[in-house]
Write an enzyme that holds these catalytic residues in place. Structure first.
Site, PDB file in Angstrom:
ATOM      1  N   TYR A 109      68.983   9.099  39.579  1.00 52.95           N
ATOM      2  CA  TYR A 109      67.917   8.098  39.564  1.00 52.95           C
ATOM      3  C   TYR A 109      68.014   7.273  40.829  1.00 52.95           C
ATOM      4  CZ  TYR A 109      65.381   3.806  38.403  1.00 52.95           C
ATOM      5  OH  TYR A 109      64.525   2.743  38.428  1.00 52.95           O
ATOM      6  N   GLU A 197      59.964   4.478  42.698  1.00 50.39           N
ATOM      7  CA  GLU A 197      60.947   5.022  41.753  1.00 50.39           C
ATOM      8  C   GLU A 197      60.878   6.543  41.724  1.00 50.39           C
ATOM      9  OE1 GLU A 197      62.019   3.348  37.606  1.00 50.39           O
ATOM     10  OE2 GLU A 197      60.657   5.025  37.190  1.00 50.39           O
TER      11      GLU A 197
END
Length: 387
Positions: A109, A197
């Protein structure tokens, strides 16, 4: 302004971040062509909505032939997808993304966002990708790496290398990881973004390190510098209430509390919300009607607040400068009569035409609770919401 996944990935590719091959689908007739652009079967069909949790909600489907693809597209396209972030009404699926299916070796991530407490951007990364980062932060906070950086000098090689090392990216992919981290941080600054993101940011057999999913949120205040992004703007990017607020010319942001707020001035609105929390309540929204609102805007703003079923009381806090207290009072009275007010309403007025405004409220005989002190008004609103 929020971008859909296929839009975000288009920008990522421009930055030099590898993404799976694919194409968006807006009509069922485009399905076959999009699958060809994705490289053929197997292919992943992904519902394009402004919400996370699509996989668990059935919004991401791997299909192996045209029959499966048509069934999946028919089930998703034009329907509403309910995820943990959409609420029970769900979000309309107006587009799908057909993408090649990649072999994932490692999921991670990474995001770049603005940390207001530090007053600077930060890179947030984890060696565990493909998960709800909010849940991971609660259950395993040690798995989250946060790296602040100066917006003028940028992320820089030393920080990017340290992030790649901490994520335990294999050495053969580490150089590429460092370059992608630098590109994400640079793109964040260049586009006046509030969030970039990638989850999962994955090491794949076919494409090396690639963005398998992407979110991009841009600061509306900076959009005048980026006319090339205008085609990406859609009404679905806002909640219905936020879209309505733009239409009537006020600033509204929905929250999760029980005390609705209507205030003039962003600073005063923030102070009002702080006082609500200080007295044990939670604000249901941020709403700034501005300094020059008319009766119609006040009335419509009031309707926006009360459209939220979580609202158990409303606090109106107006300091009349350009905005006149009698105008606010007229708008409140009109709205309360039109929608048959069923929750307690606490009103604090001060400033221009305050005496006339208070007379209008008293004369309405609608049972409003009035206060001259903001602290007392917030306390009364919280108490009313809890009752």
């Amino acid at each position: 302004m929020k971008l859909l996944e296929y839009q975000a990935k288009k920008i990522f590719a421009q930055w030099g971040i590898p993404v799976p091959s694919g194409a968006p689908i807006f009509r069922s007739s485009q399905l076959t062509g999009a699958i060809q652009k994705a490289g053929g079967f197997p292919v992943v069909l992904k519902a394009q909505v402004y919400a996370g949790g699509r996989g668990k909600a059935g919004g991401i489907v791997k299909v192996r032939d045209l029959r499966e693809a048509r069934l999946a597209a028919g089930r998703l396209l034009g329907k509403r997808l309910v995820t943990r972030q959409t609420g029970p009404r769900g979000a309309p699926v107006k587009a799908l993304l057909a993408e090649e299916s990649l072999t994932v070796l490692k999921e991670m991530y990474v995001s770049v966002l603005l940390d207001r407490s530090r007053q600077m951007p930060v890179v947030v990364a984890s060696s565990e990708g493909g998960v709800a980062i909010e849940e991971l932060a609660k259950e395993k906070p040690e798995a989250i790496l946060t790296t602040p950086f100066d917006p003028v000098s940028g992320l820089g090689l030393p920080r990017a290398r340290r992030i790649a090392e901490r994520l335990k990216i294999p050495r053969k992919a580490r150089k590429e990881a460092v370059q992608q981290l630098l590109k994400l941080a640079q793109g964040f600054l260049k586009l006046d973004a509030s969030l970039v993101e990638v989850n999962p940011w994955a090491l794949t057999r076919e494409k090396g390190l690639a963005a398998l999913d992407g979110k991009l949120t841009l600061d509306d205040s900076g959009l005048f510098r980026h006319p090339e992004l205008a085609p990406f703007k859609t009404a679905d990017a806002d909640s219905p209430s936020e879209a309505k607020s733009r239409e009537i010319g006020i600033n509204y942001v929905g929250l999760n509390g029980q005390v609705g707020c209507m205030v003039n001035g962003a600073g005063l609105a923030m102070a009002t919300m702080d006082l609500i929390k200080l007295h044990g309540g939670e604000p249901a929204n941020f709403l700034d009607v501005g300094g020059g609102a008319d009766v119609n805007q006040v009335r419509e703003a009031f309707k926006l607040i009360l459209a939220d079923s979580n609202v158990k009381s409303v606090l109106v806090n107006i300091f009349g400068g350009i905005m006149k207290c009698d105008v606010i009072a007229q708008g409140i009275v009109q709205a309360a009569r039109a929608i048959k007010l069923k929750v307690p309403l606490v009103i604090r007025l001060e400033g221009t035409n305050v005496k006339l405004g208070r007379e209008i409220l008293r004369g309405s005989k609608l049972g409003f609770v009035t206060a001259t002190d903001l602290n007392e008004a917030a306390k009364l609103a919280v108490k009313a919401a809890k009752k």
